[in-house]
Design a protein around this motif. Structure first.
Motif, mmCIF file in Angstrom:
data_model
loop_
_atom_site.group_PDB
_atom_site.id
_atom_site.type_symbol
_atom_site.label_atom_id
_atom_site.label_comp_id
_atom_site.label_asym_id
_atom_site.label_seq_id
_atom_site.Cartn_x
_atom_site.Cartn_y
_atom_site.Cartn_z
ATOM 1 N N VAL A 146 15.570 -21.982 36.744
ATOM 2 C CA VAL A 146 14.817 -23.015 37.597
ATOM 3 C C VAL A 146 15.946 -23.654 38.558
ATOM 4 O O VAL A 146 15.523 -24.236 39.554
ATOM 5 N N HIS A 147 17.357 -23.372 38.602
ATOM 6 C CA HIS A 147 18.057 -23.922 39.359
ATOM 7 C C HIS A 147 18.295 -23.211 40.424
ATOM 8 O O HIS A 147 19.057 -23.584 41.293
ATOM 9 N N ALA A 148 18.062 -21.905 40.780
ATOM 10 C CA ALA A 148 18.185 -21.031 41.753
ATOM 11 C C ALA A 148 17.014 -19.914 41.825
ATOM 12 O O ALA A 148 16.531 -19.623 40.911
ATOM 13 N N HIS A 149 17.078 -19.319 43.106
ATOM 14 C CA HIS A 149 16.214 -17.957 43.427
ATOM 15 C C HIS A 149 16.774 -17.406 44.388
ATOM 16 O O HIS A 149 17.566 -17.951 45.332
ATOM 17 N N PRO A 150 16.695 -16.063 44.143
ATOM 18 C CA PRO A 150 17.544 -15.356 45.385
ATOM 19 C C PRO A 150 17.055 -15.664 46.965
ATOM 20 O O PRO A 150 17.792 -15.412 47.673
#
Length: 424
Positions: A146-150
């Motif tokens: 939930v802290h990052a996405h590409p």
């Protein structure tokens, strides 16, 4: 332990497994590594020795024109999911059955198998045979958090929604590959490609330097960031050309320029890439070393500003350069960072764009360029930006020094032995 390993992809997907195989062998284990890659013949010629064997399985027979056509089709696709699906359809699917046969042989002779996370034939074979399985991620953008996405970092709520959608799309695009093999063995279909295939229930190694990848708190407990799986130069990478020392001594530190495994083989496309790099170096006003496997056949001649080489071991040459222009592959990215040099990334696929974005986040690269629309002028501008920022060079040097204090192979071997035992 008797350990079977399997990987698929370019040299950047093979080299970390060679490093881990060497580390496990040095720790006293009997290791067999099966590779499937465009350059299979080169690895098949690597000499086996007691307790360590390198085997090849299912090499696709692609001529330069066919390989070039596939590469161009892939990097012209703008949608990341369609791009990944195209890569699987054109490059993975044709060798899937041969890889599955090799995976079943590995499972029959091994106490433990370790695979590139994308190699679902090994995961299916291991689950059916009841053999413990560990997976290895070579890039951290494929593991949900939930802290990052590409696509970017938007906050937990948006990232969670993006990953929910990404999972659905991944399952729709890829589940049919392992499910086909599972049906052959009377196994039920997968529920989720990430949780049930890519991530091992026992041990998943994230083979990325902690300087680049921070372990996310919502990753499964069995996921460990072990660090870059690095090793000394291997024979298939070649040696430093004799002309390099003289070129390096004749002026300022050059910019190294390579597209790695994405360098086109077809003569016309290779000439176009050489022209792109050569003109960019001229416009940027920098000296350059340009890597291209068949440059001698492309009508170019080295001089005191530009040196053309067929190959050079990155670990030996990158530290002697001012910056590295590359395609953003996992191996080349970490090799440049390990050398303490800033990067200019020309991405062909979405994973390479993610690596380029990570280097920019760290302050050691500029904005990512895309292969489908890069020009000599754009590349020259990015090179000038990187060379014109001393703070970027300082930051890259500091990160490289920290990476050189790590030992990803040692950490990985320790995690494997702790989880699966030594069978002494």
């Amino acid at each position: 332990m008797r350990i079977g390993m399997q990987t698929w992809g370019s040299h950047g997907d093979v080299r970390p497994f060679l490093a881990l195989a060497e580390g496990l062998h040095a720790a006293g284990h009997d290791v067999t590594l099966v590779v499937t890659t465009i350059d299979t013949d080169a690895y098949a010629r690597m000499a086996a020795r007691p307790g360590l064997r390198i085997e090849a399985a299912g090499a696709p027979l692609l001529g330069p024109a066919e390989a070039q056509g596939i590469m161009e089709e892939i990097y012209q696709v703008r949608d990341p999911m369609r791009q990944a699906a195209t890569l699987m359809r054109l490059v993975f699917a044709p060798v899937e059955d041969a890889m599955f046969e090799a995976a079943q042989r590995l499972c029959a002779q091994s106490d433990l198998v370790i695979g590139h996370f994308i190699v679902h034939p090994l995961q299916v074979a291991a689950q059916h045979a009841g053999v413990p399985y560990a997976s290895v991620f070579l890039a951290h953008g494929s593991l949900p958090t939930v802290h990052a996405h590409p696509l970017g970092t938007f906050g937990p709520t948006v990232n969670r929604a993006l990953w929910w959608l990404t999972r659905r799309m991944l399952n729709g695009a890829f589940n049919h590959y392992p499910d086909r093999l599972r049906r052959q063995l009377g196994m039920p279909p997968l529920r989720d490609i990430i949780d049930d295939a890519w991530v091992s229930p026992r041990l998943t190694l994230m083979a990325v330097s902690p300087q680049i990848c921070v372990r996310q708190p919502d990753w499964p407990a069995q996921v460990h960031v072990c660090g870059f799986l690095d090793m000394p130069n291997v024979a298939v990478e070649g040696a430093l050309p004799a002309a390099l020392d003289a070129f390096l001594a004749a002026g300022d530190a050059p910019v190294y320029m390579t597209l790695g495994s994405w360098t086109p083989e077809q003569p016309a496309a290779q000439r176009a890439t050489l022209a792109l790099f050569t003109e960019a170096a001229r416009l940027a006003g920098c000296r350059a070393i340009i890597q291209s496997p068949s440059w001698q056949d492309c009508g170019v001649v080295s001089d005191d500003r530009v040196l053309y080489v067929s190959a050079a071991p990155h670990h030996a040459i990158f530290p002697r350069c001012a910056a590295v222009v590359h395609h953003g592959g996992a191996g080349t990215t970490q090799a440049a960072t390990l050398a303490g040099k800033p990067s200019v990334v020309i991405a062909h696929i979405s994973e390479q764009e993610h690596w380029g974005s990570e280097l920019r986040r760290l302050g050691i690269a500029g904005k990512v360029l895309r292969r489908r629309d890069v020009t000599a002028a754009r590349l020259a501008r990015r090179i000038r930006e990187v060379l014109g920022q001393p703070e970027m060079a300082t930051r890259a040097a500091a990160i490289g020094a920290a990476m050189r204090r790590e030992n990803g192979v040692q950490v990985a071997v320790g995690l494997i032995e702790r989880e699966f035992g030594r069978n002494d």
